[in-house]
Design a protein around this motif. Structure first.
Motif, PDB file in Angstrom:
ATOM      1  N   PHE A 136       0.838  -1.291  -0.101  1.00 15.46           N
ATOM      2  CA  PHE A 136      -0.062   0.029  -0.069  1.00 15.46           C
ATOM      3  C   PHE A 136       0.966   1.273  -0.069  1.00 15.46           C
ATOM      4  N   SER A 137       2.085   1.121  -0.192  1.00 20.87           N
ATOM      5  CA  SER A 137       2.952   2.341  -0.505  1.00 20.87           C
ATOM      6  C   SER A 137       2.909   2.729  -1.970  1.00 20.87           C
ATOM      7  N   ILE A 138       3.720   3.748  -2.057  1.00 17.88           N
ATOM      8  CA  ILE A 138       3.952   4.273  -3.588  1.00 17.88           C
ATOM      9  C   ILE A 138       5.566   3.765  -3.745  1.00 17.88           C
ATOM     10  N   PRO A 139       5.382   3.079  -4.739  1.00 18.95           N
ATOM     11  CA  PRO A 139       6.728   2.584  -5.307  1.00 18.95           C
ATOM     12  C   PRO A 139       7.514   3.870  -5.581  1.00 18.95           C
ATOM     13  N   LEU A 149      15.423   7.774 -20.606  1.00 20.05           N
ATOM     14  CA  LEU A 149      14.905   9.294 -20.640  1.00 20.05           C
ATOM     15  C   LEU A 149      13.450   9.612 -20.440  1.00 20.05           C
ATOM     16  N   ASN A 150      12.573   8.604 -21.142  1.00 19.59           N
ATOM     17  CA  ASN A 150      11.132   8.887 -21.093  1.00 19.59           C
ATOM     18  C   ASN A 150      10.591   8.639 -19.533  1.00 19.59           C
ATOM     19  N   PHE A 151      11.125   7.924 -18.753  1.00 21.51           N
ATOM     20  CA  PHE A 151      10.494   7.452 -17.601  1.00 21.51           C
ATOM     21  C   PHE A 151      11.301   7.506 -16.385  1.00 21.51           C
ATOM     22  N   HIS A 152      12.601   7.636 -16.425  1.00 23.98           N
ATOM     23  CA  HIS A 152      13.377   7.291 -15.200  1.00 23.98           C
ATOM     24  C   HIS A 152      14.485   8.305 -14.980  1.00 23.98           C
ATOM     25  N   MET A 153      14.362   9.499 -15.501  1.00 23.41           N
ATOM     26  CA  MET A 153      15.178  10.835 -15.045  1.00 23.41           C
ATOM     27  C   MET A 153      14.534  11.191 -13.657  1.00 23.41           C
ATOM     28  N   THR A 154      15.301  11.880 -13.040  1.00 25.26           N
ATOM     29  CA  THR A 154      14.884  12.435 -11.736  1.00 25.26           C
ATOM     30  C   THR A 154      13.459  13.203 -12.044  1.00 25.26           C
ATOM     31  N   THR A 155      13.514  13.937 -13.142  1.00 22.86           N
ATOM     32  CA  THR A 155      12.310  14.845 -13.094  1.00 22.86           C
ATOM     33  C   THR A 155      11.152  13.938 -13.624  1.00 22.86           C
ATOM     34  N   LYS A 156      11.140  12.987 -14.199  1.00 21.69           N
ATOM     35  CA  LYS A 156      10.203  11.937 -14.511  1.00 21.69           C
ATOM     36  C   LYS A 156       9.892  11.374 -13.319  1.00 21.69           C
ATOM     37  N   ARG A 157      10.655  10.956 -12.609  1.00 24.26           N
ATOM     38  CA  ARG A 157      10.295  10.393 -10.991  1.00 24.26           C
ATOM     39  C   ARG A 157       9.454  11.463 -10.244  1.00 24.26           C
ATOM     40  N   ALA A 158       9.833  12.545 -10.175  1.00 23.01           N
ATOM     41  CA  ALA A 158       9.321  13.606  -9.339  1.00 23.01           C
ATOM     42  C   ALA A 158       7.857  14.003 -10.237  1.00 23.01           C
ATOM     43  N   ALA A 159       7.679  14.131 -11.559  1.00 24.41           N
ATOM     44  CA  ALA A 159       6.382  14.160 -12.019  1.00 24.41           C
ATOM     45  C   ALA A 159       5.455  13.236 -11.818  1.00 24.41           C
ATOM     46  N   ASP A 219       2.052  13.279  -9.869  1.00 26.61           N
ATOM     47  CA  ASP A 219       0.715  12.923 -10.316  1.00 26.61           C
ATOM     48  C   ASP A 219       0.048  11.662  -9.411  1.00 26.61           C
ATOM     49  N   ARG A 220       0.782  10.940  -8.735  1.00 31.68           N
ATOM     50  CA  ARG A 220       0.038   9.846  -7.870  1.00 31.68           C
ATOM     51  C   ARG A 220      -0.646  10.880  -6.662  1.00 31.68           C
ATOM     52  N   LEU A 221      -0.001  11.672  -6.342  1.00 31.90           N
ATOM     53  CA  LEU A 221      -0.245  12.461  -5.093  1.00 31.90           C
ATOM     54  C   LEU A 221      -1.412  13.233  -5.527  1.00 31.90           C
ATOM     55  N   ASN A 222      -1.434  13.722  -6.648  1.00 33.86           N
ATOM     56  CA  ASN A 222      -2.808  14.486  -6.931  1.00 33.86           C
ATOM     57  C   ASN A 222      -3.903  13.521  -7.056  1.00 33.86           C
TER      58      ASN A 222
END
Length: 320
Positions: A133-136, A299-309, A313-316
């Motif tokens: 039940f955590s966010i990975p 580049l599409n999914f696993h850069m730090t900016t992508k992880r932050a986004a 999104d999950r929190l929203n």
């Protein structure tokens, strides 16, 4: 969006990489508190970080634009959309408030999952299979490190398999695998050292970061083995290399994971590892295509900016 990021002074990959991504996305509206000086000094993840391991200018500069004044009153008045805290600093947040504020996120980036009592907060976890039940929230790669690694793309391939790091005792699984690879692939680059300590920050055979990236880029295959935790920064660095990555299977849930034999190869034991190495070295796969597709996925999914986004999104979705 205003985000308060409660920090711990000691380097810690998951919160530090997430903070990097958030700062790159949202700038000075992301407030690290207390100011995490080691990040601005070029430290990335390493508790023992001599000068040759520093990452110059990897973290966005402060430039006196981060407003760290009146944090308790801002929390009380609901100034921050989200309050994110390293699990190591949860007590700092608790000490500033009489009760948990709204929209708190606790980051568990430890090698082993921390037991956290239920509370009015969301938990993000590095080492999870997605059923708790955590966010990975695994590690990610900063753009600055990607550019550093790819600057060595043109180097000639001198080695078959590369693994540079600490192997520990040869009776450990990592030590056994490294020993077997050295035996069967004499042209491999397997340079191991003991774990650095404050008393011995530069153990024998440990390369500085620039030489580490340069030598990895001389390998046709780069190998990832679990460390104290399954999710290692090496995994993400390897994904940036101009080489095929072979990684030991990990019981983790990684959002938008790399696909086996399309972006990466995975193995479960030494026999399957050797078979995959042999197939790649015998050119049974389009190594160039796998590297290019793996990098594109990184580049599409696993850069730090992508992880932050991804986290925002999950929190929203959770909070509306």
């Amino acid at each position: 969006m205003n985000i308060l990021f409660i920090t711990h002074p000691y380097p810690n990959y998951v919160p530090d990489l997430l903070l990097h991504g958030l700062r790159k996305l949202l700038g000075s509206s992301v407030v690290d508190y207390p100011r995490k000086d080691c990040l601005y000094n070029g430290v990335l993840g390493l508790g023992v970080c001599p000068d040759d391991q520093i990452c110059p200018n990897w973290f966005p500069p402060d430039n006196n634009e981060i407003d760290r004044n009146d944090i308790p009153s801002k929390i009380k008045n609901g100034f921050f959309n989200y309050i994110i805290s390293d699990i190591r600093s949860a007590s700092v947040l608790q000490g500033m408030v009489s009760q948990w504020p709204d929209r708190v996120v606790i980051l568990d980036g430890e090698d082993l999952p921390v037991q956290i009592l239920p509370g009015p907060f969301v938990i993000c976890r590095r080492e999870t299979d997605g059923t708790d039940f955590s966010i990975p929230l695994p590690m990610a790669l900063p753009e600055e490190i990607f550019k550093w690694i790819t600057s060595f793309d043109s180097l000639e391939k001198s080695y078959s398999v590369g693994f540079l790091g600490s192997a520990g005792d040869l009776t450990t699984e990592r030590g056994i695998i490294v020993e077997q690879i050295a035996k069967h692939y004499p042209d491999s680059l397997l340079q191991t050292s003991i774990v650095p300590t404050d008393d011995n920050p530069n153990p024998s055979l440990r390369l500085g970061r620039n030489d580490y990236y340069m030598h990895l880029q001389k390998c046709r295959i780069v190998l990832n083995l679990p460390g104290a935790g399954y999710d290692t920064f090496r995994f993400w660095e390897n994904a940036a290399c101009n080489a095929v990555q072979i990684s030991q299977k990990m019981p983790l849930f990684i959002p938008n994971d790399f696909e086996d034999r399309r972006h990466i190869f995975r193995f479960s034991d030494i026999d399957s590892l050797r078979k995959q190495i042999d197939s790649i070295l015998d050119n049974n796969f389009d190594a160039h295509g796998i590297v290019e597709q793996g990098r594109a996925h990184l580049l599409n999914f696993h850069m730090t900016t992508k992880r932050a986004a991804y986290l925002i999104d999950r929190l929203n979705r959770i909070y509306g």
